[in-house]
Design an enzyme around this catalytic site. Structure first.
Site, short mmCIF file in Angstrom:
data_model
loop_
_atom_site.label_atom_id
_atom_site.label_comp_id
_atom_site.label_asym_id
_atom_site.label_seq_id
_atom_site.Cartn_x
_atom_site.Cartn_y
_atom_site.Cartn_z
N ARG A 78 47.12 64.21 28.30
CA ARG A 78 47.78 63.04 28.92
C ARG A 78 47.91 63.15 30.44
O ARG A 78 48.75 62.54 31.06
CB ARG A 78 49.16 62.78 28.31
CG ARG A 78 49.08 62.46 26.85
CD ARG A 78 50.36 61.81 26.37
NE ARG A 78 50.28 61.58 24.94
CZ ARG A 78 50.66 62.48 24.03
NH1 ARG A 78 51.15 63.65 24.41
NH2 ARG A 78 50.54 62.20 22.77
N LYS B 222 40.26 55.49 41.26
CA LYS B 222 39.53 54.86 40.15
C LYS B 222 38.66 55.93 39.49
O LYS B 222 37.91 56.63 40.16
CB LYS B 222 38.64 53.72 40.66
CG LYS B 222 39.40 52.43 40.91
CD LYS B 222 38.43 51.30 41.20
CE LYS B 222 39.18 50.01 41.47
NZ LYS B 222 38.27 48.91 41.85
N GLU C 299 28.13 51.58 51.97
CA GLU C 299 29.58 51.43 51.74
C GLU C 299 30.33 51.47 53.07
O GLU C 299 31.35 50.81 53.24
CB GLU C 299 30.12 52.51 50.80
CG GLU C 299 29.61 52.42 49.35
CD GLU C 299 30.25 51.31 48.52
OE1 GLU C 299 31.11 50.55 49.03
OE2 GLU C 299 29.86 51.18 47.34
N LYS D 14 39.80 52.40 53.79
CA LYS D 14 40.00 52.33 52.34
C LYS D 14 41.41 52.79 51.95
O LYS D 14 42.06 52.17 51.09
CB LYS D 14 38.95 53.16 51.59
CG LYS D 14 39.21 53.12 50.10
CD LYS D 14 38.04 53.24 49.22
CE LYS D 14 38.50 53.04 47.77
NZ LYS D 14 37.52 53.35 46.79
N GLU E 287 44.87 47.01 42.23
CA GLU E 287 43.99 45.85 42.37
C GLU E 287 44.60 44.60 41.71
O GLU E 287 43.98 43.93 40.90
CB GLU E 287 42.60 46.15 41.76
CG GLU E 287 41.51 45.27 42.29
CD GLU E 287 40.11 45.74 41.91
OE1 GLU E 287 39.82 46.94 42.01
OE2 GLU E 287 39.32 44.90 41.50
N ARG F 95 42.87 44.92 47.00
CA ARG F 95 41.83 45.93 46.78
C ARG F 95 40.54 45.30 46.26
O ARG F 95 39.45 45.84 46.45
CB ARG F 95 42.38 46.97 45.79
CG ARG F 95 41.46 48.12 45.57
CD ARG F 95 42.14 49.26 44.85
NE ARG F 95 41.19 50.33 44.64
CZ ARG F 95 41.49 51.54 44.21
NH1 ARG F 95 42.73 51.83 43.92
NH2 ARG F 95 40.54 52.45 44.06
N ASN G 145 35.28 45.00 46.61
CA ASN G 145 34.13 44.69 45.76
C ASN G 145 33.10 43.81 46.47
O ASN G 145 32.16 43.31 45.83
CB ASN G 145 34.57 44.02 44.46
CG ASN G 145 35.40 44.97 43.62
OD1 ASN G 145 35.10 46.16 43.56
ND2 ASN G 145 36.46 44.47 43.01
N HIS H 282 29.50 43.85 45.46
CA HIS H 282 29.34 44.67 44.26
C HIS H 282 28.97 43.88 43.00
O HIS H 282 28.37 44.44 42.09
CB HIS H 282 30.61 45.49 44.01
CG HIS H 282 30.64 46.74 44.85
ND1 HIS H 282 30.66 46.70 46.22
CD2 HIS H 282 30.62 48.06 44.51
CE1 HIS H 282 30.67 47.94 46.70
NE2 HIS H 282 30.65 48.77 45.67
N HIS I 143 25.97 45.22 40.96
CA HIS I 143 26.04 45.67 39.56
C HIS I 143 25.02 44.92 38.70
O HIS I 143 24.45 45.49 37.77
CB HIS I 143 27.46 45.50 39.01
CG HIS I 143 28.40 46.54 39.54
ND1 HIS I 143 29.76 46.48 39.34
CD2 HIS I 143 28.19 47.66 40.27
CE1 HIS I 143 30.34 47.54 39.92
NE2 HIS I 143 29.40 48.25 40.49
N HIS J 109 22.86 53.26 43.95
CA HIS J 109 24.02 52.37 44.02
C HIS J 109 24.20 51.82 45.44
O HIS J 109 24.38 50.61 45.63
CB HIS J 109 25.29 53.11 43.58
CG HIS J 109 26.53 52.28 43.74
ND1 HIS J 109 26.75 51.12 43.02
CD2 HIS J 109 27.61 52.43 44.56
CE1 HIS J 109 27.91 50.59 43.38
NE2 HIS J 109 28.44 51.37 44.32
N1 GLY Z 1 35.24 50.98 45.00
C1 GLY Z 1 36.25 49.99 45.13
C2 GLY Z 1 37.64 50.53 44.89
O1 GLY Z 1 37.85 51.72 44.86
O2 GLY Z 1 38.55 49.77 44.71
#
Ligand code: GLY
Length: 393
Positions: free
Chosen positions: A128, A150, A196, A242, A252, A263, A267, A270, A274, A295
């Site tokens: 956990r 993330k 990026e 960031k 987000e 947040r 994207n 993206h 994707h 990517h």
């Molecule tokens: N890669 C976008 C984020 O971390 O929110």
């Protein structure tokens, strides 16, 4: 040129009791034991999850931990998108169990974004939750994936690989961006990381930094020569941007809240990217057809698509697309993709992106002054214009 020695730079990700430092500089992996000590983390054991391509970095980290009396388990993974799977996650979890890693004992993820995402996900769910130390070894992972918590894995549904379809938010306890690891990063991957960085520069105005894009454009040559101070400054600017966005919207949730920098804006480009990555046959124009997009290359093309879509909707003037194309060319990044299917198929792939909500497409599109906004259900013809801008032979 190998990055020369520079003083480490630190960015704080300001998340109250989940806050942490991102440290940027050469030779940082060897400093992990002292940094754990300074954080009052004195574990009996630690477990390294490393990309098979970064044996040297992983070895440096392991030796320093063992020298300070910490028992170290190691598992290596082959970092590919199909391999970023629940099966690999299960293998990592089993290795953690076999090494008898206990609560409070950290996972140390060393590699690119795939390794960081999988290692972070394992840390999020093993017993956990155990701490994770992110040690990104690619430019792309240093400026994006390693910061913000993330984590995740891809999920194969039918014959489609859904990227990052499962995962968890699990903030690292520390990020060590050891720039020495960039010395051996292949040129194509280094350039992919610049996409990026360009994305962050294109969003700088959201936090009042309209100089970020100009700095990026003026320093591209120095960065491509991998001059240490230029590379460190680039990473620092990107991470600082960031970190500020993450601190304001960790989970987000703020995309529709006026006055907050959500947040979701990260994207930018993206959803297009994707869709291209989901395809088997897309490649940078001019490269062999069996050379799938990295990517960062897909993001580079996605930024261009987003600018052209925004221009077609009248949200921004037509100059931004060509400006982005010039910046991408200067970075040696593609501005065209080969092997794209027709617009209907591309649109349906975008609809499959996990950022759709209630069946409606939500696109992040650039707006004037290096800002952006989420546009829900944009006109199909505008999105088609975006795709048309990058269609190559
Ligand atoms: N890669 C976008 C984020 O971390 O929110």
């Amino acid at each position: 040129m190998m990055p020369a020695d520079t003083q480490p730079r630190t960015v704080r990700v300001d998340l109250a009791d989940r806050g942490y430092d991102v440290v940027i500089g050469p030779g940082l992996l060897e400093t992990l034991p002292q940094r754990l000590d300074a954080m009052v983390m004195r574990p009996r054991a630690a477990f390294i999850v490393a990309d098979a391509n970064v044996a040297d970095a992983s070895g440096r980290c392991r030796e320093s931990l063992e020298r300070s009396g910490i028992a170290v388990g190691v598992t290596t993974i082959h970092a590919t998108e199909p391999g970023k799977s629940i099966a690999t996650l299960a293998e990592i979890l089993r290795s953690l169990g076999e090494a008898r890693i206990e609560r409070g004992e950290p996972v140390v993820a060393i590699g690119g974004g795939i390794t960081g995402d999988l290692g972070g996900f394992a840390a999020a769910v093993y017993r956990r939750g155990v701490p994770v130390i992110q040690c990104p070894t690619t430019l792309l992972a240093m400026v994006d994936a390693s910061v913000g918590g993330k984590t995740g894995a891809n999920l194969a549904i039918g014959d489609t690989l859904q990227k990052n379809m499962v995962g968890a938010f699990h903030q690292p306890s520390l990020v060590l961006a050891d720039t020495r690891t960039l010395g051996t990063l292949p040129d194509r991957e280094f350039k992919a990381g610049l996409a990026e960085c360009l994305k962050h520069a294109l969003l700088g105005g959201c936090l009042g930094d309209t100089d970020h894009l100009g700095w990026f454009e003026s320093n591209t040559e120095r960065v491509l020569r991998r001059e240490a101070d230029a590379v460190a400054e680039l990473i620092h600017r990107s991470v600082a941007f960031k970190a500020a966005v993450v601190a304001g919207d960790e989970f987000e949730l703020a995309e529709d809240t006026p006055g907050r920098v959500g947040r979701a804006l990260l994207n930018l480009g993206h959803t297009f990217a994707h869709a291209m990555e989901t395809l088997k046959g897309a490649s940078p124009a001019g490269r062999p057809a069996d050379s799938p997009l990295l990517h960062g290359e897909a993001v580079a093309l996605g930024l261009l698509c987003a600018a052209e879509t925004s221009a077609a909707l009248g949200l921004i003037d037509r100059g931004l697309g060509p400006r982005i194309a010039r910046a991408l060319e200067a970075c040696g990044l593609p501005t065209r993709a080969a092997g794209l299917p027709d617009a209907m198929r591309l649109l349906s792939l975008m609809g499959a992106d996990k950022k759709t909500s209630g069946g409606r497409l939500r696109l992040v599109l650039p707006t004037p002054g290096c800002t952006a906004r989420v546009v829900v259900s944009p006109e199909v013809s505008a999105v088609e214009a975006g795709w048309a801008a990058i269609k190559g032979a």
